[in-house]
Design an enzyme around this catalytic site. Sequence first.
Site, PDB file in Angstrom:
ATOM      1  N   HIS A 196     102.207  23.930 -14.581  1.00 59.25           N
ATOM      2  CA  HIS A 196     103.620  23.158 -14.605  1.00 59.25           C
ATOM      3  C   HIS A 196     103.611  22.423 -15.964  1.00 59.25           C
ATOM      4  CE1 HIS A 196     106.086  19.717 -13.871  1.00 59.25           C
ATOM      5  NE2 HIS A 196     106.479  20.135 -12.596  1.00 59.25           N
TER       6      HIS A 196
ATOM      7  N   GLU B 209     111.335  26.458 -14.676  1.00 59.69           N
ATOM      8  CA  GLU B 209     111.759  24.990 -14.795  1.00 59.69           C
ATOM      9  C   GLU B 209     111.880  24.807 -16.301  1.00 59.69           C
ATOM     10  OE1 GLU B 209     110.021  22.888 -11.146  1.00 59.69           O
ATOM     11  OE2 GLU B 209     108.618  22.988 -12.432  1.00 59.69           O
TER      12      GLU B 209
ATOM     13  N   GLY C  85     113.119  15.935 -14.057  1.00 63.67           N
ATOM     14  CA  GLY C  85     112.847  14.612 -13.688  1.00 63.67           C
ATOM     15  C   GLY C  85     114.066  13.734 -14.844  1.00 63.67           C
TER      16      GLY C  85
ATOM     17  N   GLU D 296     104.328  19.594 -16.997  1.00 64.69           N
ATOM     18  CA  GLU D 296     103.590  18.322 -17.255  1.00 64.69           C
ATOM     19  C   GLU D 296     101.934  18.658 -17.549  1.00 64.69           C
ATOM     20  OE1 GLU D 296     104.875  16.551 -13.851  1.00 64.69           O
ATOM     21  OE2 GLU D 296     106.819  16.260 -14.528  1.00 64.69           O
TER      22      GLU D 296
ATOM     23  N   SER E  24     115.381  18.812 -11.394  1.00 65.44           N
ATOM     24  CA  SER E  24     116.380  17.698 -10.904  1.00 65.44           C
ATOM     25  C   SER E  24     117.048  18.510  -9.639  1.00 65.44           C
ATOM     26  CB  SER E  24     117.182  17.501 -12.025  1.00 65.44           C
ATOM     27  OG  SER E  24     116.497  16.546 -12.943  1.00 65.44           O
TER      28      SER E  24
ATOM     29  N   ASN F  45     106.749  19.221  -5.030  1.00 63.04           N
ATOM     30  CA  ASN F  45     105.718  18.829  -5.874  1.00 63.04           C
ATOM     31  C   ASN F  45     105.637  17.382  -5.871  1.00 63.04           C
ATOM     32  OD1 ASN F  45     104.143  18.531  -7.910  1.00 63.04           O
ATOM     33  ND2 ASN F  45     105.230  19.108  -9.652  1.00 63.04           N
TER      34      ASN F  45
ATOM     35  N   LYS G 148     103.588  15.603  -7.359  1.00 64.56           N
ATOM     36  CA  LYS G 148     102.958  15.004  -8.623  1.00 64.56           C
ATOM     37  C   LYS G 148     102.036  13.769  -8.102  1.00 64.56           C
ATOM     38  CE  LYS G 148     107.433  16.315 -10.825  1.00 64.56           C
ATOM     39  NZ  LYS G 148     108.131  15.988 -11.950  1.00 64.56           N
TER      40      LYS G 148
HETATM   41  C1  PEP Z   1     109.056  19.463 -10.894  1.00 64.19           C
HETATM   42  O1  PEP Z   1     108.316  18.567 -11.062  1.00 64.19           O
HETATM   43  O2  PEP Z   1     108.704  20.755 -10.688  1.00 64.19           O
HETATM   44  C2  PEP Z   1     110.322  19.077 -10.771  1.00 64.19           C
HETATM   45  C3  PEP Z   1     111.170  20.280 -11.105  1.00 64.19           C
HETATM   46  O3  PEP Z   1     110.680  17.840 -10.854  1.00 64.19           O
HETATM   47  P1  PEP Z   1     112.191  17.108 -10.662  1.00 64.19           P
HETATM   48  O4  PEP Z   1     112.727  17.766  -9.473  1.00 64.19           O
HETATM   49  O5  PEP Z   1     112.070  15.553 -10.528  1.00 64.19           O
HETATM   50  O6  PEP Z   1     113.000  17.428 -11.737  1.00 64.19           O
END
Ligand code: PEP
Length: 249
Positions: A95, A167, A173, A97, A213, A9, A11
């Site tokens: 997601h 997630e 992040g 976000e 992460s 992703n 973003k």
């Molecule tokens: C994500 O945006 O779905 C995500 C898991 O980000 P990150 O790997 O940076 O934590």
Amino acid sequence: MRKPIIAGNWKMNNTIAEGTKLIKDLAALVADVTEVDIVVCPTATALEAVANACGNTKLHLGAQNVHWEQNGAFTGEISTAMLKELCVEYVIIGHSERREYFAETDETVNKRTKAAIAAGLIPIVCCGETLEIREAGTTNAFVGGQIKAGLADLTADQVANIVIAYEPIWAIGTGKTATSDQANEVCAFIRQTVAEKFGKDAANKVRIQYGGSVKPSTIADLMSKSDVDGALVGGASLKAEDFSNIVKF
Ligand code: PEP
């Protein structure tokens, strides 16, 4: 039995030039990978260029959102037909976000998911709890509610073919990966929830990713777990070498 699926992703990162360079580098690094579905999800503005760059490579194209209406006065949104036109196969829906900054709800997740499936796109439906919810011990109730509402009205066959991304928000992040046991526990609970609502066959077939992460150093342990079928990767998907090492877990 379930083919692993690793999705990146991006973003709101990567211009067309940056995205096409990343695809070129990544495609070379993963050319020998056959046993994993690899998906890249650029911004909408880079979809066409990335679709062209993916060309005959192993990489599949995903979008980061889709609207449920076919067209109309929905400023800033994108329809399923517009994504299909660009050879998009997957779409991330709900997601955290989008839920936090853009008022996405379980209801809109459900509408987007149904529209994506009707158009032949494969939704990657996201769910996951905040740190407060985890500390209160109500993770399963919360995530179970997101799954039941997000997948409402789908048939068992439809659910069997989607992807669910677990997630935990506290791990996105932040550099804090959930332990592989924590990830597997919730992924197994999601599968059990799917079994109760849609039957065992759909539950055995649906692919469930962990996201939060994920790094090259943590992926092998996560993928060794019974109910983790892949990963949704944010930060580490922006570097060809890191993402390719995750794909080659
Ligand atoms: C994500 O945006 O779905 C995500 C898991 O980000 P990150 O790997 O940076 O934590």
